[in-house]
Design a protein around this motif. Structure first.
Motif, PDB file in Angstrom:
ATOM      1  N   THR A 162       0.828  -1.204   0.000  1.00 39.89           N
ATOM      2  CA  THR A 162       0.000   0.000   0.000  1.00 39.89           C
ATOM      3  C   THR A 162       0.863   1.255   0.000  1.00 39.89           C
ATOM      4  O   THR A 162       0.550   2.250  -0.673  1.00 39.89           O
ATOM      5  CB  THR A 162      -0.945   0.001   1.213  1.00 39.89           C
ATOM      6  OG1 THR A 162      -1.705  -1.212   1.231  1.00 39.89           O
ATOM      7  CG2 THR A 162      -1.906   1.179   1.171  1.00 39.89           C
ATOM      8  N   PHE A 163       1.976   1.211   0.733  1.00 39.07           N
ATOM      9  CA  PHE A 163       2.892   2.344   0.808  1.00 39.07           C
ATOM     10  C   PHE A 163       3.479   2.658  -0.564  1.00 39.07           C
ATOM     11  O   PHE A 163       3.517   3.818  -1.002  1.00 39.07           O
ATOM     12  CB  PHE A 163       4.001   2.017   1.807  1.00 39.07           C
ATOM     13  CG  PHE A 163       4.842   3.198   2.236  1.00 39.07           C
ATOM     14  CD1 PHE A 163       4.409   4.496   2.056  1.00 39.07           C
ATOM     15  CD2 PHE A 163       6.068   2.996   2.849  1.00 39.07           C
ATOM     16  CE1 PHE A 163       5.176   5.586   2.456  1.00 39.07           C
ATOM     17  CE2 PHE A 163       6.846   4.062   3.259  1.00 39.07           C
ATOM     18  CZ  PHE A 163       6.403   5.355   3.051  1.00 39.07           C
ATOM     19  N   PHE A 164       3.924   1.634  -1.280  1.00 38.63           N
ATOM     20  CA  PHE A 164       4.501   1.855  -2.601  1.00 38.63           C
ATOM     21  C   PHE A 164       3.467   2.398  -3.575  1.00 38.63           C
ATOM     22  O   PHE A 164       3.789   3.216  -4.447  1.00 38.63           O
ATOM     23  CB  PHE A 164       5.096   0.553  -3.154  1.00 38.63           C
ATOM     24  CG  PHE A 164       6.595   0.539  -3.154  1.00 38.63           C
ATOM     25  CD1 PHE A 164       7.318   1.223  -4.120  1.00 38.63           C
ATOM     26  CD2 PHE A 164       7.294  -0.147  -2.183  1.00 38.63           C
ATOM     27  CE1 PHE A 164       8.700   1.217  -4.120  1.00 38.63           C
ATOM     28  CE2 PHE A 164       8.679  -0.160  -2.166  1.00 38.63           C
ATOM     29  CZ  PHE A 164       9.387   0.519  -3.142  1.00 38.63           C
ATOM     30  N   GLN A 165       2.238   1.971  -3.445  1.00 37.45           N
ATOM     31  CA  GLN A 165       1.223   2.375  -4.410  1.00 37.45           C
ATOM     32  C   GLN A 165       0.568   3.705  -4.082  1.00 37.45           C
ATOM     33  O   GLN A 165       0.090   4.398  -4.981  1.00 37.45           O
ATOM     34  CB  GLN A 165       0.146   1.283  -4.508  1.00 37.45           C
ATOM     35  CG  GLN A 165       0.683  -0.070  -4.935  1.00 37.45           C
ATOM     36  CD  GLN A 165       1.472  -0.009  -6.219  1.00 37.45           C
ATOM     37  OE1 GLN A 165       0.933   0.236  -7.286  1.00 37.45           O
ATOM     38  NE2 GLN A 165       2.770  -0.231  -6.137  1.00 37.45           N
ATOM     39  N   THR A 166       0.519   4.075  -2.798  1.00 38.86           N
ATOM     40  CA  THR A 166      -0.232   5.276  -2.417  1.00 38.86           C
ATOM     41  C   THR A 166       0.570   6.294  -1.617  1.00 38.86           C
ATOM     42  O   THR A 166       0.070   7.384  -1.370  1.00 38.86           O
ATOM     43  CB  THR A 166      -1.467   4.895  -1.576  1.00 38.86           C
ATOM     44  OG1 THR A 166      -1.040   4.414  -0.292  1.00 38.86           O
ATOM     45  CG2 THR A 166      -2.306   3.819  -2.266  1.00 38.86           C
ATOM     46  N   GLY A 167       1.782   5.950  -1.182  1.00 39.65           N
ATOM     47  CA  GLY A 167       2.563   6.870  -0.369  1.00 39.65           C
ATOM     48  C   GLY A 167       2.189   6.853   1.092  1.00 39.65           C
ATOM     49  O   GLY A 167       2.677   7.677   1.881  1.00 39.65           O
TER      50      GLY A 167
END
Length: 483
Positions: A162-167
């Motif tokens: 989720t971090f890689f895709q949304t920051g």
């Protein structure tokens, strides 16, 4: 209150003016393209200044080959002969430094080092170390910028992905593709700005969910459109057999009129977003069948990607489809390939995963270059974090597993203004970064910069706060960008 009423009437006057330009909802769609702030509030109108490249972009489009489950950098790009020399010995405490463990290895009292089962060799002008598992990738080494010093705070799959895709590690934030759709729009009015393709590999898989390509608090027109491997690549796009194109056109015009009345009452910008989505779906009825038809590709292209590229839903087919979508003006194409979660039987699972992905990944870069598209298309390959240098569970030279390791891992980028070479370095154990660390926020800032966007300026005001993809951090990694 007076300002809100004035803004409401201003929007309505613009809408009535545009309604005179053409017939029905067609003018609404045209108006939304010519005047992006047509239905927006004052806050949305302020954001309009950000919705163009803020400086000359290096890239126009992105294809992100996300390897879901976290491929082991130690088997692919980060060559560590010391791990073979010290095979089975315990990881020194001075190297681990008490760093965080997952629940899967927190109970281990020993952390036996595991050298890669596979050999490495050096390739290209940069003399990059690349595994024998990736012969096709090795052949395009001079096109790649291999970043060996990526890191993240997230240690489990869902928050890391989720971090890689949304920051952000939590959900309900706009994805990277949604931000780029919001900031730049699409180059082709007949296709979405953001498309999503899924495939499954032979290894242990981790799930992917629609929250990864969500629009979050942005207008829903920016949400990723998922393509399937079924007979209908985009579900619910085709007309029912009892409805022809003229009937569909009439229905959309009537629906637009109803939405117009609804907007007059509520002034909600999401109403106009729905109209835009209906119109996009109408145009996609013609565009999608053409762009998803791989049967007309020449034999040379089929040979380049491999025979699997003619099997819908495979990684190879999705790579070829990504090229077609990109060359037809789709701003951001996101692939997810599952199967990299190798906690056990890592040598065998890695071999299968690389057989699925190596040829097609390299073919995509080669294909784009042959068509003169690589310089304006940024290709990204990588997962959500890396793998530990020690074994999880039982250890033999032929069979071992690796746990999650967020402290350092490798990805590669190609085209789109990226400078080929190797960037960053880890220690001799492959456990810690020793120079040029690149955080996820830095990665996002750099990607936006390549697309002509200042990551600190691409913002959206939501619930009283201005949000951005990089939150309150991130710096552009200028060393990997061509002058």
């Amino acid at each position: 209150m007076e300002k809100e009423v004035l803004q409401h009437h201003l929007n309505m006057n613009r809408r009535r003016f545009l309604s005179k330009l053409s017939l029905g909802v067609g003018s609404v769609a045209l108006g939304s393209l010519l005047i992006p702030d047509l239905f927006g509030s004052k806050d949305h109108q302020e954001e309009l200044l950000q919705r163009l490249p803020q400086f000359a972009p290096k890239a126009k489009r992105i294809i992100y080959l996300f390897q879901n489950g976290a491929p082991s950098q130690l088997e692919l790009f980060d060559y560590k002969p010391l791990l073979r020399e010290q095979f089975g010995k315990d990881l020194p405490a001075s190297i681990r430094m008490g760093q965080r463990l997952t629940g899967m290895t927190a109970g281990q009292t020993k952390f036996p080092l595991a050298g890669s089962f596979y050999d490495f060799a050096q390739y290209g002008e940069s003399r990059a170390w690349i595994s024998d598992l990736l012969p096709h990738t090795a052949a395009i080494a001079d096109e790649l910028c291999i970043i060996k010093s990526m890191y993240t705070e997230a240690i489990n799959h869902d928050p890391a992905l989720t971090f890689f895709q949304t920051g952000a590690q939590v959900g309900n934030r706009p994805s990277m593709g949604a931000w780029l759709s919001y900031g730049l729009g699409s180059e082709n009015a007949n296709l979405p700005a953001f498309c999503v393709l899924l495939s499954k590999g032979k290894g242990n898989g981790q799930g992917v969910y629609s929250k990864l390509w969500t629009n979050g608090f942005l207008d829903s027109i920016h949400q990723g459109v998922q393509f399937s491997s079924s007979e209908n690549p985009v579900l619910y796009l085709n007309n029912h057999e009892s409805i022809d194109k003229a009937d569909r056109r009439k229905m959309l015009d009537e629906l637009a009129a109803l939405n117009d009345e609804n907007y007059k009452t509520f002034g909600d910008p999401e109403i106009s977003a729905k109209v835009q989505q209906y119109e996009m779906a109408y145009r996609m009825q013609t565009a999608v069948p053409e762009v998803t038809d791989l049967s007309k590709e020449p034999e040379s292209v089929i040979k380049l990607y491999g025979a699997d590229c003619l099997v819908p839903g495979t990684y190879a087919a999705n790579c070829l489809l990504a090229r077609k979508l990109s060359e037809n003006g789709v701003r951001f194409v996101q692939l997810y390939h599952q199967g990299w979660d190798s906690h056990g039987n890592l040598p065998g699972e890695m071999r299968g995963q690389c057989q699925d992905t190596d040829q097609a990944s390299a073919a995509l870069v080669t294909d784009l270059k042959q068509r003169g598209l690589l310089d304006e298309t940024l290709v990204i390959w990588g997962g959500e974090f890396g793998r530990t240098n020690y074994c999880q569970g039982a250890l033999t030279k032929e069979n071992y597993g690796r746990d999650h390791h967020p402290r350092c891992f490798s990805i590669w980028m190609a085209g789109g203004g990226i400078k080929p070479g190797v960037y960053g370095e880890t220690d001799e154990y492959g456990y810690n970064i020793i120079n040029n660390p690149v955080h996820v926020h830095d990665f996002h800032a750099t990607v936006l910069h390549l697309m002509g966007m200042d990551h600190e300026q691409l913002t959206f005001k939501h619930l009283g706060r201005r949000y951005r993809l990089t939150d309150v951090a991130g710096k552009v990694v200028n060393d990997i960008i061509k002058a």
